[in-house]
Design a protein around this motif. Structure first.
Motif, PDB file in Angstrom:
ATOM      1  N   ALA A  66       0.809  -1.221   0.000  1.00  0.00           N
ATOM      2  CA  ALA A  66       0.000   0.000   0.000  1.00  0.00           C
ATOM      3  C   ALA A  66       0.839   1.267   0.000  1.00  0.00           C
ATOM      4  O   ALA A  66       0.286   2.371  -0.085  1.00  0.00           O
ATOM      5  CB  ALA A  66      -0.928  -0.006   1.212  1.00  0.00           C
ATOM      6  N   GLY A  67       2.155   1.144   0.101  1.00  0.00           N
ATOM      7  CA  GLY A  67       3.020   2.313   0.142  1.00  0.00           C
ATOM      8  C   GLY A  67       3.109   2.963   1.505  1.00  0.00           C
ATOM      9  O   GLY A  67       3.723   4.024   1.650  1.00  0.00           O
ATOM     10  N   VAL A  68       2.513   2.349   2.505  1.00  0.00           N
ATOM     11  CA  VAL A  68       2.603   2.885   3.866  1.00  0.00           C
ATOM     12  C   VAL A  68       3.995   2.651   4.436  1.00  0.00           C
ATOM     13  O   VAL A  68       4.559   3.506   5.125  1.00  0.00           O
ATOM     14  CB  VAL A  68       1.525   2.249   4.765  1.00  0.00           C
ATOM     15  N   LEU A  69       4.562   1.500   4.155  1.00  0.00           N
ATOM     16  CA  LEU A  69       5.942   1.187   4.517  1.00  0.00           C
ATOM     17  C   LEU A  69       6.792   1.125   3.261  1.00  0.00           C
ATOM     18  O   LEU A  69       6.278   0.973   2.143  1.00  0.00           O
ATOM     19  CB  LEU A  69       6.004  -0.149   5.267  1.00  0.00           C
ATOM     20  N   ARG A  70       8.100   1.213   3.431  1.00  0.00           N
ATOM     21  CA  ARG A  70       9.024   1.212   2.310  1.00  0.00           C
ATOM     22  C   ARG A  70       9.259  -0.209   1.792  1.00  0.00           C
ATOM     23  O   ARG A  70       9.157  -1.178   2.553  1.00  0.00           O
ATOM     24  CB  ARG A  70      10.358   1.808   2.736  1.00  0.00           C
ATOM     25  N   PRO A  71       9.623  -0.353   0.527  1.00  0.00           N
ATOM     26  CA  PRO A  71       9.865  -1.691  -0.018  1.00  0.00           C
ATOM     27  C   PRO A  71      10.973  -2.457   0.693  1.00  0.00           C
ATOM     28  O   PRO A  71      10.948  -3.693   0.720  1.00  0.00           O
ATOM     29  CB  PRO A  71      10.249  -1.404  -1.480  1.00  0.00           C
ATOM     30  N   ASP A  72      11.935  -1.747   1.270  1.00  0.00           N
ATOM     31  CA  ASP A  72      13.044  -2.442   1.930  1.00  0.00           C
ATOM     32  C   ASP A  72      12.846  -2.560   3.440  1.00  0.00           C
ATOM     33  O   ASP A  72      13.742  -3.023   4.146  1.00  0.00           O
ATOM     34  CB  ASP A  72      14.375  -1.749   1.636  1.00  0.00           C
ATOM     35  N   ASP A  73      11.693  -2.167   3.954  1.00  0.00           N
ATOM     36  CA  ASP A  73      11.399  -2.426   5.368  1.00  0.00           C
ATOM     37  C   ASP A  73      11.254  -3.928   5.585  1.00  0.00           C
ATOM     38  O   ASP A  73      10.821  -4.668   4.700  1.00  0.00           O
ATOM     39  CB  ASP A  73      10.114  -1.711   5.790  1.00  0.00           C
ATOM     40  N   ASP A  74      11.606  -4.374   6.775  1.00  0.00           N
ATOM     41  CA  ASP A  74      11.612  -5.819   7.057  1.00  0.00           C
ATOM     42  C   ASP A  74      10.963  -6.055   8.418  1.00  0.00           C
ATOM     43  O   ASP A  74      10.479  -5.129   9.074  1.00  0.00           O
ATOM     44  CB  ASP A  74      13.052  -6.337   7.022  1.00  0.00           C
ATOM     45  N   GLN A  75      10.981  -7.281   8.845  1.00  0.00           N
ATOM     46  CA  GLN A  75      10.410  -7.667  10.134  1.00  0.00           C
ATOM     47  C   GLN A  75      11.218  -8.831  10.676  1.00  0.00           C
ATOM     48  O   GLN A  75      11.632  -9.714   9.908  1.00  0.00           O
ATOM     49  CB  GLN A  75       8.948  -8.088   9.940  1.00  0.00           C
ATOM     50  N   PHE A  76      11.473  -8.842  11.978  1.00  0.00           N
ATOM     51  CA  PHE A  76      12.162  -9.986  12.581  1.00  0.00           C
ATOM     52  C   PHE A  76      11.117 -11.068  12.817  1.00  0.00           C
ATOM     53  O   PHE A  76      10.477 -11.124  13.857  1.00  0.00           O
ATOM     54  CB  PHE A  76      12.857  -9.589  13.875  1.00  0.00           C
ATOM     55  N   ASN A  77      10.961 -11.919  11.826  1.00  0.00           N
ATOM     56  CA  ASN A  77       9.875 -12.880  11.867  1.00  0.00           C
ATOM     57  C   ASN A  77      10.140 -14.038  10.908  1.00  0.00           C
ATOM     58  O   ASN A  77       9.658 -14.059   9.782  1.00  0.00           O
ATOM     59  CB  ASN A  77       8.543 -12.206  11.529  1.00  0.00           C
ATOM     60  N   GLY A  78      10.916 -14.995  11.384  1.00  0.00           N
ATOM     61  CA  GLY A  78      11.066 -16.261  10.674  1.00  0.00           C
ATOM     62  C   GLY A  78      10.463 -17.390  11.478  1.00  0.00           C
ATOM     63  O   GLY A  78      10.905 -18.547  11.385  1.00  0.00           O
ATOM     64  N   ILE A  79       9.434 -17.067  12.283  1.00  0.00           N
ATOM     65  CA  ILE A  79       8.919 -18.025  13.259  1.00  0.00           C
ATOM     66  C   ILE A  79       8.285 -19.228  12.576  1.00  0.00           C
ATOM     67  O   ILE A  79       8.598 -20.388  12.885  1.00  0.00           O
ATOM     68  CB  ILE A  79       7.899 -17.337  14.186  1.00  0.00           C
TER      69      ILE A  79
END
Length: 408
Positions: A142-155
């Motif tokens: 949606a363009g709210v976050l950047r394309p290179d934003d990430d998350q610590f989530n390999g659960i």
């Protein structure tokens, strides 16, 4: 670490309903709350959360060995004598663990501090592993976050690989929880989904429908023998109910294994402080019986803890937390500052259990809410985080789940 406001997804409620996320709202308030989120840097995640959580888990494994060498510590952790051989046997046989969750206090500055280890039946798995990842993808699209934003989530991926490592393809697993609890069901369904992804069979049955065969084996609601059982039911309860006498002879591999009864017990906190006093991720902790008189100035600490208590006396005098060795959702926990109770949980259902005392670590405050970092351990490594926040200083059943992202 910072908290930022973001627009909610316009189709949030529809997506939650479509995925069976029926507890996105609870008690008349949002449980899943994406009107704001937490932002971290990659270095902060790796150095202050991921690596310390992995190290804490390794320390906890050392603590299991230590406790099993001491009948006194087993007494203090209220481990039923009738089942100590069963627990010790699972440790000697290296019965494998699947997952757990550390609750950490972290303010973005100093080292994260361990509050407790939910090592046996941690929930919030679905929202941590799946729904917050979908949030990230949707907000990037949606363009709210950047394309290179990430998350610590390999659960989820880590759990799939853990299942693959533990069991041969097409092995049948059973999953159980108490019926009528949507959050518990979401946890076991998420694990069943991961098991099926790993090429295993996954069958669910309500806990109260499990039976015992004439040969002493557990049976599901279709009278199939249960050989491997994930039970979202705490060991402290299971070891005391009617099924306990049949556990050792049931020929059933339990997930989590019996030795997790030691780590899921808040008595492990003073054990860790005894073994690793001064560790930057630990808070001073003691069994209350050892220091109760010394805290009030009416006596001396037990000789075995005297030196550790003196080193922590001023810290504990400023503030400490009393916790029962067994407790859920913050029940029966109280905060004592400068000699008086300044906050106590409204639910005192665990108040009859023995207690530990842990130095009080204030949680950071963002917009009136106090976040706790849930660091998920899968196997022996930290695989992701989930964040719950509460208005109260004691995180209880009205806490909210907040998504997060990483940006450098």
């Amino acid at each position: 670490m910072q908290k930022i406001a973001l627009p909610e997804r316009p189709d949030l409620r529809e997506k939650a309903e479509a995925q069976g996320f029926t507890f996105a709202d609870m008690h008349g308030e949002p449980y899943w709350d994406e009107s704001s989120c937490y932002q971290f840097t990659l270095g902060e995640i790796e150095e202050r959360i991921e690596d310390p959580a992995t190290e804490l888990h390794a320390m906890c494994l050392e603590a299991v060995e230590h406790v099993l060498q001491s009948e006194e510590l087993l007494d203090r952790l209220a481990i039923p004598p009738a089942h100590r051989d069963y627990i010790a046997g699972s440790w000697r046989e290296k019965a494998p663990s699947l997952y757990g969750r550390f609750d950490l206090a972290h303010d973005g500055e100093g080292p994260a501090k361990l509050l407790e280890y939910n090592a046996d039946t941690p929930t919030s798995l679905y929202e941590s592993a799946a729904f917050q990842w979908q949030w990230l993808e949707d907000q990037i699209a949606a363009g709210v976050l950047r394309p290179d934003d990430d998350q610590f989530n390999g659960i989820h991926e880590a759990i799939v690989e853990r299942f693959r490592a533990l069991f041969a393809p097409e092995t049948d697993l059973h999953f159980t929880a108490v019926s009528g609890n949507p959050e518990d069901y979401a946890t076991v369904e998420g694990l069943g989904w991961a098991a099926r992804k790993a090429g295993l069979g996954a069958h669910y049955t309500d806990l109260e429908k499990i039976a015992i065969s004439a040969e002493g084996q557990f049976l599901d609601d279709e009278d199939r023998v249960i050989g491997i059982l994930f039970k979202l039911y705490p060991w402290e309860d299971l070891l005391r109910d009617d099924y306990a006498a049949g556990l050792a002879g049931a020929q059933c591999q339990m997930i989590e294994p019996p030795w997790k009864a030691i780590l899921s017990n808040k008595g492990i906190l003073p054990v860790l402080w005894e073994m690793f006093e001064g560790h930057p991720n630990l808070l001073p902790a003691f069994f209350e019986a050892d220091i109760a008189a010394a805290l009030t100035g009416e006596g001396a600490p037990a000789p075995a803890v005297a030196s550790r208590f003196e080193a922590a006396r001023e810290t504990l005098a400023r503030g400490h937390v009393r916790k029962p060795v067994f407790s859920r959702e913050g029940a029966s926990i109280s905060i004592i500052e400068n000699g008086r109770i300044t906050e106590a949980a409204s639910d005192d259902s665990y108040g009859a259990h023995p207690r530990i005392v842990q130095a009080y670590q204030p949680l950071p405050v963002f917009d009136g809410f106090r976040p706790v970092i849930g660091a998920w351990i899968v196997g022996d490594a930290c695989a992701g985080i989930g964040i719950r926040e509460d208005r109260s200083r004691i995180t209880q059943d009205l806490s909210r789940f907040k998504p997060h992202f990483i940006r450098d």
